[in-house]
Design a protein around this motif. Structure first.
Motif, mmCIF file in Angstrom:
data_model
loop_
_atom_site.group_PDB
_atom_site.id
_atom_site.type_symbol
_atom_site.label_atom_id
_atom_site.label_comp_id
_atom_site.label_asym_id
_atom_site.label_seq_id
_atom_site.Cartn_x
_atom_site.Cartn_y
_atom_site.Cartn_z
ATOM 1 N N GLU A 94 -3.442 4.764 -4.815
ATOM 2 C CA GLU A 94 -2.798 2.969 -4.461
ATOM 3 C C GLU A 94 -1.677 2.713 -6.462
ATOM 4 O OE1 GLU A 94 -2.161 1.955 -2.192
ATOM 5 O OE2 GLU A 94 -2.783 2.938 -1.080
ATOM 6 N N ARG A 148 2.220 1.766 -11.120
ATOM 7 C CA ARG A 148 3.051 0.785 -10.212
ATOM 8 C C ARG A 148 2.227 -0.461 -10.610
ATOM 9 N NH1 ARG A 148 0.331 1.533 -3.977
ATOM 10 N NH2 ARG A 148 2.402 0.266 -3.851
ATOM 11 N N ARG A 190 0.954 -1.146 -0.015
ATOM 12 C CA ARG A 190 0.051 -0.146 -0.469
ATOM 13 C C ARG A 190 1.164 1.207 0.017
ATOM 14 N NH1 ARG A 190 -5.526 0.747 -0.243
ATOM 15 N NH2 ARG A 190 -6.974 -1.566 0.691
ATOM 16 N N ASN A 191 0.511 2.435 -0.782
ATOM 17 C CA ASN A 191 1.008 3.625 -0.555
ATOM 18 C C ASN A 191 0.924 4.402 0.673
ATOM 19 O OD1 ASN A 191 2.633 3.799 -2.558
ATOM 20 N ND2 ASN A 191 1.330 4.503 -4.141
ATOM 21 N N ARG A 192 -0.618 3.691 1.230
ATOM 22 C CA ARG A 192 -1.419 5.189 2.138
ATOM 23 C C ARG A 192 -0.519 4.070 3.564
ATOM 24 N NH1 ARG A 192 -5.894 3.354 -0.840
ATOM 25 N NH2 ARG A 192 -6.866 5.474 -1.613
ATOM 26 N N ASP A 193 -0.367 4.957 4.448
ATOM 27 C CA ASP A 193 -0.185 5.044 5.707
ATOM 28 C C ASP A 193 -0.572 5.117 7.258
ATOM 29 O OD1 ASP A 193 -0.012 8.062 6.216
ATOM 30 O OD2 ASP A 193 1.657 8.443 5.838
#
Length: 153
Positions: A130, A136, A5-8
């Protein structure tokens, strides 16, 4: 193989707070005692946090046992079986209407898939946070699952 995932975690925390506005407003209308209200708020927040944490920490895409799993936002997962795949291409440059706006359009990527014995169908890739940056998802699929073509519309 996994596409992370790109989200934190901070974004997951903020997402878990989003339903709390409605819970607090509803409890204010009901006029319950503060102890009951605080208990309900705590339970609702814990349920929301568990839901968002569980969904927010799953990978953006992964491959297991000849199947490609692609996460589509929070709720959905699309699965493509490699042994049934006849052809696939990744298209960029598509537009879709933004909900609630007559003039705005958002970018959207599309996977065009042909499975053995079926007609060609399109799988919209709407979650570009994402999947979109630096292509990606396209690179993940090309390098790990299927040698697909990139097409710009």
């Amino acid at each position: 193989m996994v596409l992370p995932r790109n989200r934190d975690y901070f974004q997951i925390f903020l997402a878990s707070l989003s339903p709390m506005i409605f819970v607090v407003l509803l409890l204010a209308e009901l006029g319950l005692e503060w102890v009951y209200s605080l208990s309900i708020i705590t339970l609702c927040y814990l349920a929301s946090f568990i839901f968002w944490f569980k969904n927010g920490t799953k990978p953006a895409a992964w491959i297991s046992k000849g199947k490609l799993h692609i996460r589509d936002g929070v709720f959905g997962t699309d699965v493509i079986y490699k042994d049934r795949l006849e052809s696939m291409r990744y298209e960029i440059g598509h537009k879709r209407a933004v909900a609630g706006s007559n003039a705005e359009e958002a970018e959207m990527h599309i996977l065009v898939i042909k499975m053995k014995g079926f007609d060609e169908w399109t799988l919209p890739i709407k979650d570009l946070i994402e999947h979109g940056p630096n292509l990606r998802l396209y690179k993940f699929i090309r390098d790990n699952f299927y040698n697909l073509k990139l097409v710009k519309k």
